[in-house]
Design an enzyme around this catalytic site. Structure first.
Site, PDB file in Angstrom:
ATOM      1  N   MET D  74       7.651  65.740  38.308  1.00  0.00           N
ATOM      2  CA  MET D  74       8.628  66.792  38.593  1.00  0.00           C
ATOM      3  C   MET D  74      10.078  66.336  38.409  1.00  0.00           C
ATOM      4  O   MET D  74      11.012  67.074  38.762  1.00  0.00           O
ATOM      5  CB  MET D  74       8.420  67.337  40.018  1.00  0.00           C
ATOM      6  CG  MET D  74       7.043  67.933  40.260  1.00  0.00           C
ATOM      7  SD  MET D  74       6.665  69.350  39.166  1.00  0.00           S
ATOM      8  CE  MET D  74       4.921  69.025  38.797  1.00  0.00           C
ATOM      9  N   CYS D  75      10.281  65.133  37.862  1.00  0.00           N
ATOM     10  CA  CYS D  75      11.649  64.643  37.623  1.00  0.00           C
ATOM     11  C   CYS D  75      12.342  65.427  36.508  1.00  0.00           C
ATOM     12  O   CYS D  75      11.724  65.750  35.503  1.00  0.00           O
ATOM     13  CB  CYS D  75      11.597  63.177  37.182  1.00  0.00           C
ATOM     14  SG  CYS D  75      11.900  62.027  38.529  1.00  0.00           S
ATOM     15  N   HIS D  76      13.613  65.668  36.710  1.00  0.00           N
ATOM     16  CA  HIS D  76      14.418  66.298  35.664  1.00  0.00           C
ATOM     17  C   HIS D  76      14.828  65.257  34.627  1.00  0.00           C
ATOM     18  O   HIS D  76      15.171  64.134  34.986  1.00  0.00           O
ATOM     19  CB  HIS D  76      15.696  66.881  36.272  1.00  0.00           C
ATOM     20  CG  HIS D  76      15.439  67.976  37.244  1.00  0.00           C
ATOM     21  ND1 HIS D  76      15.112  67.727  38.559  1.00  0.00           N
ATOM     22  CD2 HIS D  76      15.446  69.333  37.110  1.00  0.00           C
ATOM     23  CE1 HIS D  76      14.948  68.883  39.189  1.00  0.00           C
ATOM     24  NE2 HIS D  76      15.137  69.863  38.348  1.00  0.00           N
ATOM     25  N   MET D 112      15.241  58.137  41.388  1.00  0.00           N
ATOM     26  CA  MET D 112      13.934  57.828  40.795  1.00  0.00           C
ATOM     27  C   MET D 112      14.085  56.879  39.609  1.00  0.00           C
ATOM     28  O   MET D 112      13.220  56.040  39.367  1.00  0.00           O
ATOM     29  CB  MET D 112      13.238  59.124  40.348  1.00  0.00           C
ATOM     30  CG  MET D 112      12.845  60.051  41.496  1.00  0.00           C
ATOM     31  SD  MET D 112      12.101  59.231  42.935  1.00  0.00           S
ATOM     32  CE  MET D 112      10.689  58.426  42.201  1.00  0.00           C
ATOM     33  N   GLU D 113      15.193  57.028  38.881  1.00  0.00           N
ATOM     34  CA  GLU D 113      15.418  56.154  37.730  1.00  0.00           C
ATOM     35  C   GLU D 113      15.616  54.709  38.198  1.00  0.00           C
ATOM     36  O   GLU D 113      15.128  53.758  37.582  1.00  0.00           O
ATOM     37  CB  GLU D 113      16.638  56.628  36.935  1.00  0.00           C
ATOM     38  CG  GLU D 113      16.372  57.846  36.048  1.00  0.00           C
ATOM     39  CD  GLU D 113      16.208  59.164  36.827  1.00  0.00           C
ATOM     40  OE1 GLU D 113      16.485  59.199  38.053  1.00  0.00           O
ATOM     41  OE2 GLU D 113      15.804  60.158  36.198  1.00  0.00           O
ATOM     42  N   ASP D 127       2.801  41.116  34.725  1.00  0.00           N
ATOM     43  CA  ASP D 127       2.059  40.996  33.470  1.00  0.00           C
ATOM     44  C   ASP D 127       2.284  39.638  32.805  1.00  0.00           C
ATOM     45  O   ASP D 127       1.338  39.018  32.311  1.00  0.00           O
ATOM     46  CB  ASP D 127       2.496  42.110  32.514  1.00  0.00           C
ATOM     47  CG  ASP D 127       1.763  42.053  31.190  1.00  0.00           C
ATOM     48  OD1 ASP D 127       0.530  41.925  31.195  1.00  0.00           O
ATOM     49  OD2 ASP D 127       2.418  42.145  30.134  1.00  0.00           O
TER      50      ASP D 127
END
Lengths: 160, 160, 160, 160, 160, 160
Positions: D74-76, D112-113, D127
């Site tokens: 749902m992120c823009h 969020m970024e 990793d």
């Protein structure tokens, strides 16, 4: 009357919209997945409890809308500012109606984003149900309304 | 009869196909874009010379097929080994018919890839022509044939 | 003991796994999102009716797993053959536990895919709840089990 | 107090931010990868000469930040205008601390970024080192500061 | 004179352009694919009728330009507002010249987008022709002009 | 001699390789970025200490190779099993030589993946240095060797 997505040599281009204004734009698209009554029944049961096909289609459609510019070759990238998808179970015609509303503030409209949201949501429904019904049909994908931008508003005349 | 894309808790999962065999699989999907006769005429002129809408839709559809697993939430990633798209101009019904054939050697079928190829090609046609015709309708997207895999072959019965 | 992701010049490379066998591989990863009790309560209510945060996180996590090789620079692309995500509401510690199980048949393991599924699901929960609780913490993301491949099985010893 | 990412039917939507102003926004997120002392030693040696794990994690985290809107359902989408990632080797606790600062001028924040940048950087470290240490834990991913936008500034109170 | 893509610790960062103005920016890049005369002849025939290599390269280059920020690690995402690609068949040197023009209104220039458009178009030509000519060379990819932004205009001096 | 990427109607297709065998395939491609001596000096200093342009280009090139099938319209998706990139500073000609080696086990060769790795690495160098030198030229991108598959081995004859 000419198609705009071509340059003077007749080759495809991404239309130059640099000089257009950033305005609020909204588009609404709709579509339908027709299926067997038993398939619709399974979707309906899931929507009320376990195995929610439409919740997955909702997410798929919204995420698909954001990626429209990656999928449709000549589409301009846009910063979507709102995406909403609604499903209506149509038992009388054994189908699910899909309606997507997309908004942005930008230089081009969001018709393609709304149509892509509907298409990906419809394909997701197909994918989630295809184990029990391969005969489903995705149909009637169309722009139903559009506002904002120089070309003005659009409202489809229809009665379904 | 149950939908397979859910785990025991009724939540969406990517179905476990680990134990399935790699077999040759093929799927054919079809769809249609209905438009005004004048719009179809413009596409037809382009296909014969300048501004080839269908050449762009062909590339868009093929590239879209490859990205099906990114778009459709529960789709398995697959290595497509062949994608072909054919367009038929249907002047008698003022429409373009789209037919996509997709192949792979893998553990799941390529129905969704064929349907996605048709959908993206159809949306590309819409995008390229929408400046002159916003009333176009993308319709009748369906699986028409499928072979390979445990669930056997599928052939849609239809006459359009 | 040496890090394998570097070439003789000490520069990053994608490790050459060409000669490894395709075997069935499975990995399980877990993680946790700690939040205020009121936030957990909101998620719980949604899971039972309207506004299902976890349904969105489930789809986000599964789609994220498929894109691991695009995100993690030296990861090999893999064809995932199964992804499952489970959430456990832990009211006693005001947290949501996330557990992802990923499978493939391939030349490298799916540890990173399981860890990415958990991470994206956790970030999605954060995103969906951040309007009411910015203090949430994503924590304890770890590999808990792995099987298949030359390096053998792994089972984390732990008691949480 | 309500979760905003749902429409009136309780279904997920991308929140409508069309009417919000474009303002300068910044977010800082932090996280940690805990590992064995010998693993940290290997990373440290690389950072000083051959095999630079952190250089790869830096690039992975920055590229991941740009793709947040593709990952988090749902992120823009946003046009990031600056991303910086810093690593601190914490030998006293055998861990690497990660701190990401993200900026934009836009209608929604970049929390969020920043969190995604930290997460992808952490997963990349995992990793690159997993061949020698599968017990690593990614933890304590959190928003530490945020400025810009209507909801005002945020500063986490903490002492680690 | 210093490279700007590094932070104080000498690590890669996405340069902070938050404070820069949104201005109209344009960049032109060019490049060339040198091939055997017979290969050029095949391309030329296709451009006039069947099997149009350049139509595919045109679409590939335009779509590639839009994805520049995903490919080039430290590139800022930008909303391209126009992309045009032109091919010139250069029989006297047995080559195809490629010229891409990219526009945006934004905080950073579109040099990389124009160079990426040319590169992807060139690689597409290589891909489409490699069955008959593996000796092709992609060369002379360069920025030829740039306008907009604080650093002012750029015009390459050259005679080819 | 015919181009293979077209169907009977002369339209682009993804060539059908379903019937081909999975074999080990390797391709080596090379290319060059020519720049001013002062620019090369800056890169060289970074490679020895702060601000490592080539470390970023290495990661960009490897990640780009994995996405070749997304970028080049008719490329088949492939599971790369190894990617290595080497840079050689050529002070005598004021250039950086790039060499990429790509491996897979699959039905088609990895020529395009090796060429894409070189191209993206070259563009990344351009991006990282363009603030000080816009005159750089990416050139001489070519396949230098290929093995595996029915069409046999290829070795470019050249002396640079």
């Amino acid at each position: 009357m000419e198609l705009s997505h071509f340059n003077e040599a007749g080759k495809a281009r991404m239309v130059d919209v640099t000089a257009k204004n950033d305005t609020v734009r909204e588009a609404v698209a709709e579509g339908r997945v027709t299926m067997r009554p038993q398939t619709l029944e399974l979707v309906k049961k899931g929507a009320m409890g376990k195995g929610d096909v439409l919740a997955v289609a909702q997410v798929g459609g919204i995420m698909g809308a954001k990626r429209t510019w990656e999928l449709i070759p000549m589409c301009h990238p846009l910063l979507l500012t709102g995406v909403n998808i609604e499903f209506t179970l149509r038992e009388e015609i054994s189908a699910i109606d899909i309606r997507a509303t997309v908004k942005t503030t930008g230089k081009t409209g969001v018709e393609m984003e709304a149509l892509t949201a509907v298409s990906v949501a419809a394909l997701t429904i197909y994918d989630m149900c295809k184990a029990v019904d391969k005969d489903m049909i995705v149909e009637y994908i169309r722009l139903t309304a559009k506002s904002g931008g120089k070309s003005g508003n659009y409202q489809r005349e229809e009665s379904v």
